[in-house]
Write a protein that holds these residues in place. Structure first.
Motif, PDB file in Angstrom:
ATOM      1  N   GLU A   1      41.460 -12.664 -23.835  1.00 42.29           N
ATOM      2  CA  GLU A   1      41.996 -11.349 -24.194  1.00 42.29           C
ATOM      3  C   GLU A   1      41.296 -10.261 -23.385  1.00 42.29           C
ATOM      4  O   GLU A   1      41.832  -9.180 -23.213  1.00 42.29           O
ATOM      5  CB  GLU A   1      41.906 -11.094 -25.684  1.00 42.29           C
ATOM      6  N   SER A   2      40.100 -10.563 -22.898  1.00 39.18           N
ATOM      7  CA  SER A   2      39.444  -9.665 -21.943  1.00 39.18           C
ATOM      8  C   SER A   2      38.625 -10.507 -20.975  1.00 39.18           C
ATOM      9  O   SER A   2      38.090 -11.558 -21.344  1.00 39.18           O
ATOM     10  CB  SER A   2      38.569  -8.634 -22.650  1.00 39.18           C
ATOM     11  N   LEU A   3      38.569 -10.049 -19.735  1.00 36.97           N
ATOM     12  CA  LEU A   3      37.838 -10.764 -18.691  1.00 36.97           C
ATOM     13  C   LEU A   3      37.347  -9.760 -17.662  1.00 36.97           C
ATOM     14  O   LEU A   3      38.128  -8.957 -17.149  1.00 36.97           O
ATOM     15  CB  LEU A   3      38.718 -11.802 -18.010  1.00 36.97           C
ATOM     16  N   ASP A   4      36.060  -9.795 -17.385  1.00 39.92           N
ATOM     17  CA  ASP A   4      35.463  -9.019 -16.304  1.00 39.92           C
ATOM     18  C   ASP A   4      34.663  -9.986 -15.450  1.00 39.92           C
ATOM     19  O   ASP A   4      33.788 -10.694 -15.963  1.00 39.92           O
ATOM     20  CB  ASP A   4      34.520  -7.930 -16.829  1.00 39.92           C
ATOM     21  N   VAL A   5      34.975 -10.025 -14.172  1.00 38.52           N
ATOM     22  CA  VAL A   5      34.192 -10.801 -13.213  1.00 38.52           C
ATOM     23  C   VAL A   5      33.547  -9.782 -12.290  1.00 38.52           C
ATOM     24  O   VAL A   5      34.241  -9.065 -11.568  1.00 38.52           O
ATOM     25  CB  VAL A   5      35.065 -11.809 -12.425  1.00 38.52           C
ATOM     26  N   ILE A   6      32.230  -9.698 -12.350  1.00 42.53           N
ATOM     27  CA  ILE A   6      31.497  -8.646 -11.649  1.00 42.53           C
ATOM     28  C   ILE A   6      30.674  -9.272 -10.532  1.00 42.53           C
ATOM     29  O   ILE A   6      29.857 -10.161 -10.764  1.00 42.53           O
ATOM     30  CB  ILE A   6      30.573  -7.899 -12.632  1.00 42.53           C
ATOM     31  N   ASN A   7      30.898  -8.792  -9.314  1.00 40.81           N
ATOM     32  CA  ASN A   7      30.120  -9.256  -8.164  1.00 40.81           C
ATOM     33  C   ASN A   7      28.799  -8.489  -8.175  1.00 40.81           C
ATOM     34  O   ASN A   7      28.761  -7.279  -7.971  1.00 40.81           O
ATOM     35  CB  ASN A   7      30.882  -8.998  -6.866  1.00 40.81           C
ATOM     36  N   GLU A   8      27.707  -9.205  -8.434  1.00 42.91           N
ATOM     37  CA  GLU A   8      26.380  -8.588  -8.488  1.00 42.91           C
ATOM     38  C   GLU A   8      25.541  -8.932  -7.259  1.00 42.91           C
ATOM     39  O   GLU A   8      24.322  -8.761  -7.277  1.00 42.91           O
ATOM     40  CB  GLU A   8      25.652  -9.042  -9.758  1.00 42.91           C
ATOM     41  N   SER A   9      26.184  -9.373  -6.201  1.00 46.36           N
ATOM     42  CA  SER A   9      25.455  -9.799  -5.006  1.00 46.36           C
ATOM     43  C   SER A   9      24.571  -8.693  -4.449  1.00 46.36           C
ATOM     44  O   SER A   9      23.456  -8.950  -3.991  1.00 46.36           O
ATOM     45  CB  SER A   9      26.440 -10.277  -3.937  1.00 46.36           C
ATOM     46  N   HIS A  10      25.041  -7.467  -4.520  1.00 48.27           N
ATOM     47  CA  HIS A  10      24.277  -6.339  -3.969  1.00 48.27           C
ATOM     48  C   HIS A  10      22.940  -6.130  -4.682  1.00 48.27           C
ATOM     49  O   HIS A  10      22.037  -5.512  -4.138  1.00 48.27           O
ATOM     50  CB  HIS A  10      25.116  -5.059  -4.041  1.00 48.27           C
ATOM     51  N   LEU A  11      22.808  -6.656  -5.894  1.00 44.55           N
ATOM     52  CA  LEU A  11      21.562  -6.502  -6.652  1.00 44.55           C
ATOM     53  C   LEU A  11      20.469  -7.469  -6.187  1.00 44.55           C
ATOM     54  O   LEU A  11      19.335  -7.372  -6.636  1.00 44.55           O
ATOM     55  CB  LEU A  11      21.814  -6.735  -8.148  1.00 44.55           C
ATOM     56  N   HIS A  12      20.814  -8.367  -5.289  1.00 44.08           N
ATOM     57  CA  HIS A  12      19.896  -9.431  -4.894  1.00 44.08           C
ATOM     58  C   HIS A  12      19.477  -9.351  -3.426  1.00 44.08           C
ATOM     59  O   HIS A  12      19.036 -10.340  -2.862  1.00 44.08           O
ATOM     60  CB  HIS A  12      20.526 -10.786  -5.219  1.00 44.08           C
ATOM     61  N   ALA A  13      19.594  -8.200  -2.835  1.00 45.32           N
ATOM     62  CA  ALA A  13      19.188  -8.017  -1.446  1.00 45.32           C
ATOM     63  C   ALA A  13      17.724  -8.380  -1.271  1.00 45.32           C
ATOM     64  O   ALA A  13      16.881  -8.016  -2.097  1.00 45.32           O
ATOM     65  CB  ALA A  13      19.422  -6.576  -1.004  1.00 45.32           C
ATOM     66  N   GLY A  14      17.423  -9.127  -0.232  1.00 43.57           N
ATOM     67  CA  GLY A  14      16.050  -9.497   0.066  1.00 43.57           C
ATOM     68  C   GLY A  14      15.583 -10.777  -0.576  1.00 43.57           C
ATOM     69  O   GLY A  14      14.517 -11.278  -0.254  1.00 43.57           O
ATOM     70  N   HIS A  15      16.353 -11.334  -1.494  1.00 41.61           N
ATOM     71  CA  HIS A  15      15.959 -12.600  -2.124  1.00 41.61           C
ATOM     72  C   HIS A  15      16.085 -13.735  -1.127  1.00 41.61           C
ATOM     73  O   HIS A  15      17.011 -13.788  -0.339  1.00 41.61           O
ATOM     74  CB  HIS A  15      16.854 -12.912  -3.320  1.00 41.61           C
ATOM     75  N   HIS A  16      15.164 -14.637  -1.186  1.00 42.70           N
ATOM     76  CA  HIS A  16      15.221 -15.836  -0.348  1.00 42.70           C
ATOM     77  C   HIS A  16      15.613 -17.002  -1.232  1.00 42.70           C
ATOM     78  O   HIS A  16      15.013 -17.214  -2.277  1.00 42.70           O
ATOM     79  CB  HIS A  16      13.872 -16.119   0.315  1.00 42.70           C
TER      80      HIS A  16
ATOM     81  N   PHE B   1      27.424 -13.618  -9.469  1.00 40.35           N
ATOM     82  CA  PHE B   1      28.467 -13.053 -10.329  1.00 40.35           C
ATOM     83  C   PHE B   1      28.029 -13.025 -11.783  1.00 40.35           C
ATOM     84  O   PHE B   1      27.208 -13.821 -12.217  1.00 40.35           O
ATOM     85  CB  PHE B   1      29.757 -13.885 -10.236  1.00 40.35           C
ATOM     86  N   ARG B   2      28.634 -12.107 -12.527  1.00 46.99           N
ATOM     87  CA  ARG B   2      28.513 -12.038 -13.977  1.00 46.99           C
ATOM     88  C   ARG B   2      29.936 -12.135 -14.520  1.00 46.99           C
ATOM     89  O   ARG B   2      30.827 -11.407 -14.083  1.00 46.99           O
ATOM     90  CB  ARG B   2      27.867 -10.734 -14.423  1.00 46.99           C
ATOM     91  N   VAL B   3      30.141 -13.037 -15.480  1.00 52.90           N
ATOM     92  CA  VAL B   3      31.438 -13.206 -16.125  1.00 52.90           C
ATOM     93  C   VAL B   3      31.298 -12.783 -17.572  1.00 52.90           C
ATOM     94  O   VAL B   3      30.435 -13.292 -18.296  1.00 52.90           O
ATOM     95  CB  VAL B   3      31.908 -14.683 -16.046  1.00 52.90           C
TER      96      VAL B   3
END
Length: 100
Positions: free
Chosen positions: A18-33, A51-53
């Protein structure tokens, strides 16, 4: 089709949320190895890897948190094997409390 679109399509078709949000959170992980993965060097925050679902679906009623995560991970197995490095899942049945 983007990875985000693929995730949205698979979850909509399988769970009829009934509700769905797929959020691209890749930008929050800059610099991670990502040692030991196909991501070489530091992550530059581009692409579709984190991603966050957030979803609410009647089909999740009566399922434990673990079963819900297993179900969603199973539906998205191709994406998880093909480049998605992290998937945060917030899954609820209608009427259940959820994070905002």
């Amino acid at each position: 089709m983007t990875i985000q679109q693929s995730i949205e399509t698979k979850l909509r078709e399988a769970l009829s949320p009934e509700s769905l949000d797929v959020i691209n959170e890749s930008h929050l992980h800059a610099g991670h190895h990502h040692a030991g993965s196909d991501h070489h060097g530091g992550f530059d925050s581009t692409g579709e890897t984190h991603f966050r679902v957030r979803l609410v679906a009647a089909s999740l009623a009566g399922k434990s948190r673990l079963d819900r995560h297993r179900l969603i991970n199973g539906l998205l197995g191709e994406e998880l094997a093909g480049g998605v490095h992290a998937l945060a899942i917030e899954a609820a049945a209608p009427g259940e409390a959820r994070r905002r």
